[in-house]
Design an enzyme around this catalytic site. Structure first.
Site, PDB file in Angstrom:
ATOM      1  N   PHE A 164       0.863  -1.191   0.000  1.00 40.09           N
ATOM      2  CA  PHE A 164       0.000   0.000   0.000  1.00 40.09           C
ATOM      3  C   PHE A 164       0.887   1.224   0.000  1.00 40.09           C
ATOM      4  O   PHE A 164       1.691   1.421   0.909  1.00 40.09           O
ATOM      5  CB  PHE A 164      -0.924   0.040   1.234  1.00 40.09           C
ATOM      6  CG  PHE A 164      -1.843   1.243   1.211  1.00 40.09           C
ATOM      7  CD1 PHE A 164      -3.071   1.181   0.560  1.00 40.09           C
ATOM      8  CD2 PHE A 164      -1.456   2.449   1.778  1.00 40.09           C
ATOM      9  CE1 PHE A 164      -3.893   2.301   0.500  1.00 40.09           C
ATOM     10  CE2 PHE A 164      -2.276   3.575   1.715  1.00 40.09           C
ATOM     11  CZ  PHE A 164      -3.502   3.493   1.074  1.00 40.09           C
ATOM     12  N   ASP A 250       9.855   1.680   1.304  1.00 43.88           N
ATOM     13  CA  ASP A 250       8.769   2.606   1.646  1.00 43.88           C
ATOM     14  C   ASP A 250       8.666   2.608   3.174  1.00 43.88           C
ATOM     15  O   ASP A 250       8.055   1.717   3.766  1.00 43.88           O
ATOM     16  CB  ASP A 250       7.469   2.135   0.986  1.00 43.88           C
ATOM     17  CG  ASP A 250       6.273   3.001   1.380  1.00 43.88           C
ATOM     18  OD1 ASP A 250       6.414   3.843   2.297  1.00 43.88           O
ATOM     19  OD2 ASP A 250       5.188   2.821   0.797  1.00 43.88           O
ATOM     20  N   LYS A 279       4.415  10.933   6.414  1.00 43.05           N
ATOM     21  CA  LYS A 279       3.678  10.885   7.682  1.00 43.05           C
ATOM     22  C   LYS A 279       4.383  11.648   8.813  1.00 43.05           C
ATOM     23  O   LYS A 279       4.319  12.865   8.856  1.00 43.05           O
ATOM     24  CB  LYS A 279       3.410   9.432   8.060  1.00 43.05           C
ATOM     25  CG  LYS A 279       2.455   8.743   7.055  1.00 43.05           C
ATOM     26  CD  LYS A 279       1.983   7.425   7.597  1.00 43.05           C
ATOM     27  CE  LYS A 279       1.271   6.567   6.567  1.00 43.05           C
ATOM     28  NZ  LYS A 279      -0.111   6.943   6.336  1.00 43.05           N
TER      29      LYS A 279
END
Ligand SMILES: Cc1ncc(COP(=O)(O)O)c(C=O)c1O
Length: 433
Positions: A164, A250, A279
């Site tokens: 994702f 990632d 984030k």
């Protein structure tokens, strides 16, 4: 009066409509308002938050909760950290945005700090996670053509099942989640998806001559905190090196201390060719993301070939510098490791008591419980219902993949707060029976 009536009766002028309502409206009214005027692309828990501080948040009625989601790990430093909020407001009132058409005084300092901290030559600044991950894919393709010598338009990017990295067409083209893809095709060509945690499949895939990069999450967050076997990352590194393929980590969810080390790859002392951050790089107050890599890859990009109006803006640079400083100065990474152990040991105790807890896993403060029915089946409602019960007890978490509940509080959570959350979870589990 219902929220829908407020919208039409109180807000009569355009400027009044642009301001938040002063008087309190109830959770029910807020949800009704959002339901009526918002797009239904999320299914939130029925809680309406108004304030946050550290590991705690409060709803519009004043009820207090422990936040066990941390905005999908974007709030690692805790809600409204005063130093990060200070950096944000101070910079916003000095110079907030000038685009990359001009230089500003912070981008160079920020890039130097991040590259020295992470051990790479250069930083490419972006805003959201998906943009940074897509930038990494672009960098890998460009490197494949300019350095590896792959024929134009023949580059292949390899991803792992369950990945994702966002919702753009580029991201969902590598997705194996039917909900993410259905009705959004056609998809980006040149992608190959192999099973996660499968070195044989990776070896076969990477041995094709035109592979540019393999992008993976060191722990798959959205897939349900799926952890590869110990040694997997080390072997991925070795295979990428052997086949001349870029290893791209990632670390948008796993990075910035979430797993008890600055990067999840640090647990195996693995150095990917590119790392992607997002984030918590924005300290929970601002969208900040970045790709870090070495000259051979990063310098393939020339002016005008990639960019973003907001990427690397003064506020982003200032906030990210402060966000990193807070992680280090306040020992939050070490705290993540300690509190993670405490949380998992409490969760294992609950698992031995409540058969619906089928599994407990995680690293640092990126954890999950797998929930199943007494007959052993996975049921979506069970996880949702447990989250509702936990919410009532004062702990906020959300199912991912239907039957898995991610437990990822801010890294500043205290030992007493972890104990409190475990007590609330026990009560929620009892209420579910
Ligand atoms: C591992 C990973 N990569 C990328 C993204 C996308 O980040 P954003 O939502 O900021 O675009 C996410 C978001 O959850 C993520 O977990």
């Amino acid at each position: 009066m219902s929220a829908l009536h407020i919208a039409t009766e109180e807000l009569t002028t355009a400027s009044a409509m642009a301001k938040p309502l002063n008087r309190m409206i109830s959770s029910r009214d807020v949800i009704a308002l959002e339901d009526r005027y918002g797009t239904h692309n999320y299914h939130p828990l029925p809680v309406v938050l108004k304030r946050g501080q550290g590991s705690r948040v409060w709803d519009v009625e004043g009820k207090e909760y422990l936040d066990f989601l941390s905005a999908y790990s974007a709030v690692n430093q805790g809600h409204s950290h005063p130093k990060i909020v200070g950096a944000l407001t101070e910079q916003a009132s000095s110079l907030s945005l000038c685009s990359r058409a001009f230089h500003h005084d912070l981008l160079g300092q920020y890039a130097r700090h991040m590259t020295q901290l992470m051990g790479y030559d250069r930083l490419l600044p972006m805003n959201t996670g998906v943009e940074a991950a897509e930038s990494a894919v672009k960098l890998a393709r460009r490197w494949a053509y300019d350095v590896k010598g792959v024929a134009e338009n023949q580059a292949v990017m390899v991803f792992a099942e369950g990945n994702f990295w966002g919702r753009s067409i580029g991201a969902i083209s590598s997705s194996t989640d039917p909900t993410a893809r259905r009705g959004f095709g056609p998809f980006v060509p040149g992608y190959e998806v192999i099973p996660y945690n499968n070195l044989q499949a990776l070896d076969i895939s990477l041995s094709q001559p035109n592979v540019a990069g393999f992008m993976l999450e060191p722990i798959q967050g959205e897939a349900g905190v799926v952890m590869p076997d110990p040694g997997y990352l080390t072997r991925v590194r070795a295979l990428c090196t052997r086949h001349g393929v870029l290893m791209i980590a990632d670390e948008i969810q796993t990075g910035m201390g979430r797993t008890g080390r600055m990067l999840a790859c640090d647990h195996e002392n693995v150095r990917p060719d590119l790392i992607v951050l997002g984030k918590a790089l924005g300290g929970g107050v601002y969208p900040v993301s970045a790709v870090l890599g070495d000259d051979e890859v990063m310098l393939t990009l020339k002016p005008g070939e990639h960019g973003s109006t907001f990427g690397g803006n003064p506020v982003a640079c200032r906030v990210a510098l402060e966000a990193v400083a807070v992680l280090q100065d306040e020992g939050l990474i070490e705290n993540a490791a300690l509190r993670g152990e405490q949380l998992r040991s409490g969760l294992h105790e609950l698992k031995s008591e409540f058969p619906i807890l089928m599994n407990v896993r995680g690293k640092g403060l990126l954890n999950a419980i797998v929930v199943g029915s007494e007959q052993g089946g996975k049921t979506q409602n069970l996880a949702w219902n447990l989250c509702i019960r936990m919410m009532k007890q004062g702990v906020l978490a959300k199912p991912t993949q239907g039957h898995i509940i991610r437990l990822a509080p801010p890294l500043c959570i205290t030992s007493a707060e972890v104990d409190k959350a475990l007590t609330c979870m026990r009560k929620a589990l009892v209420a579910l029976h």
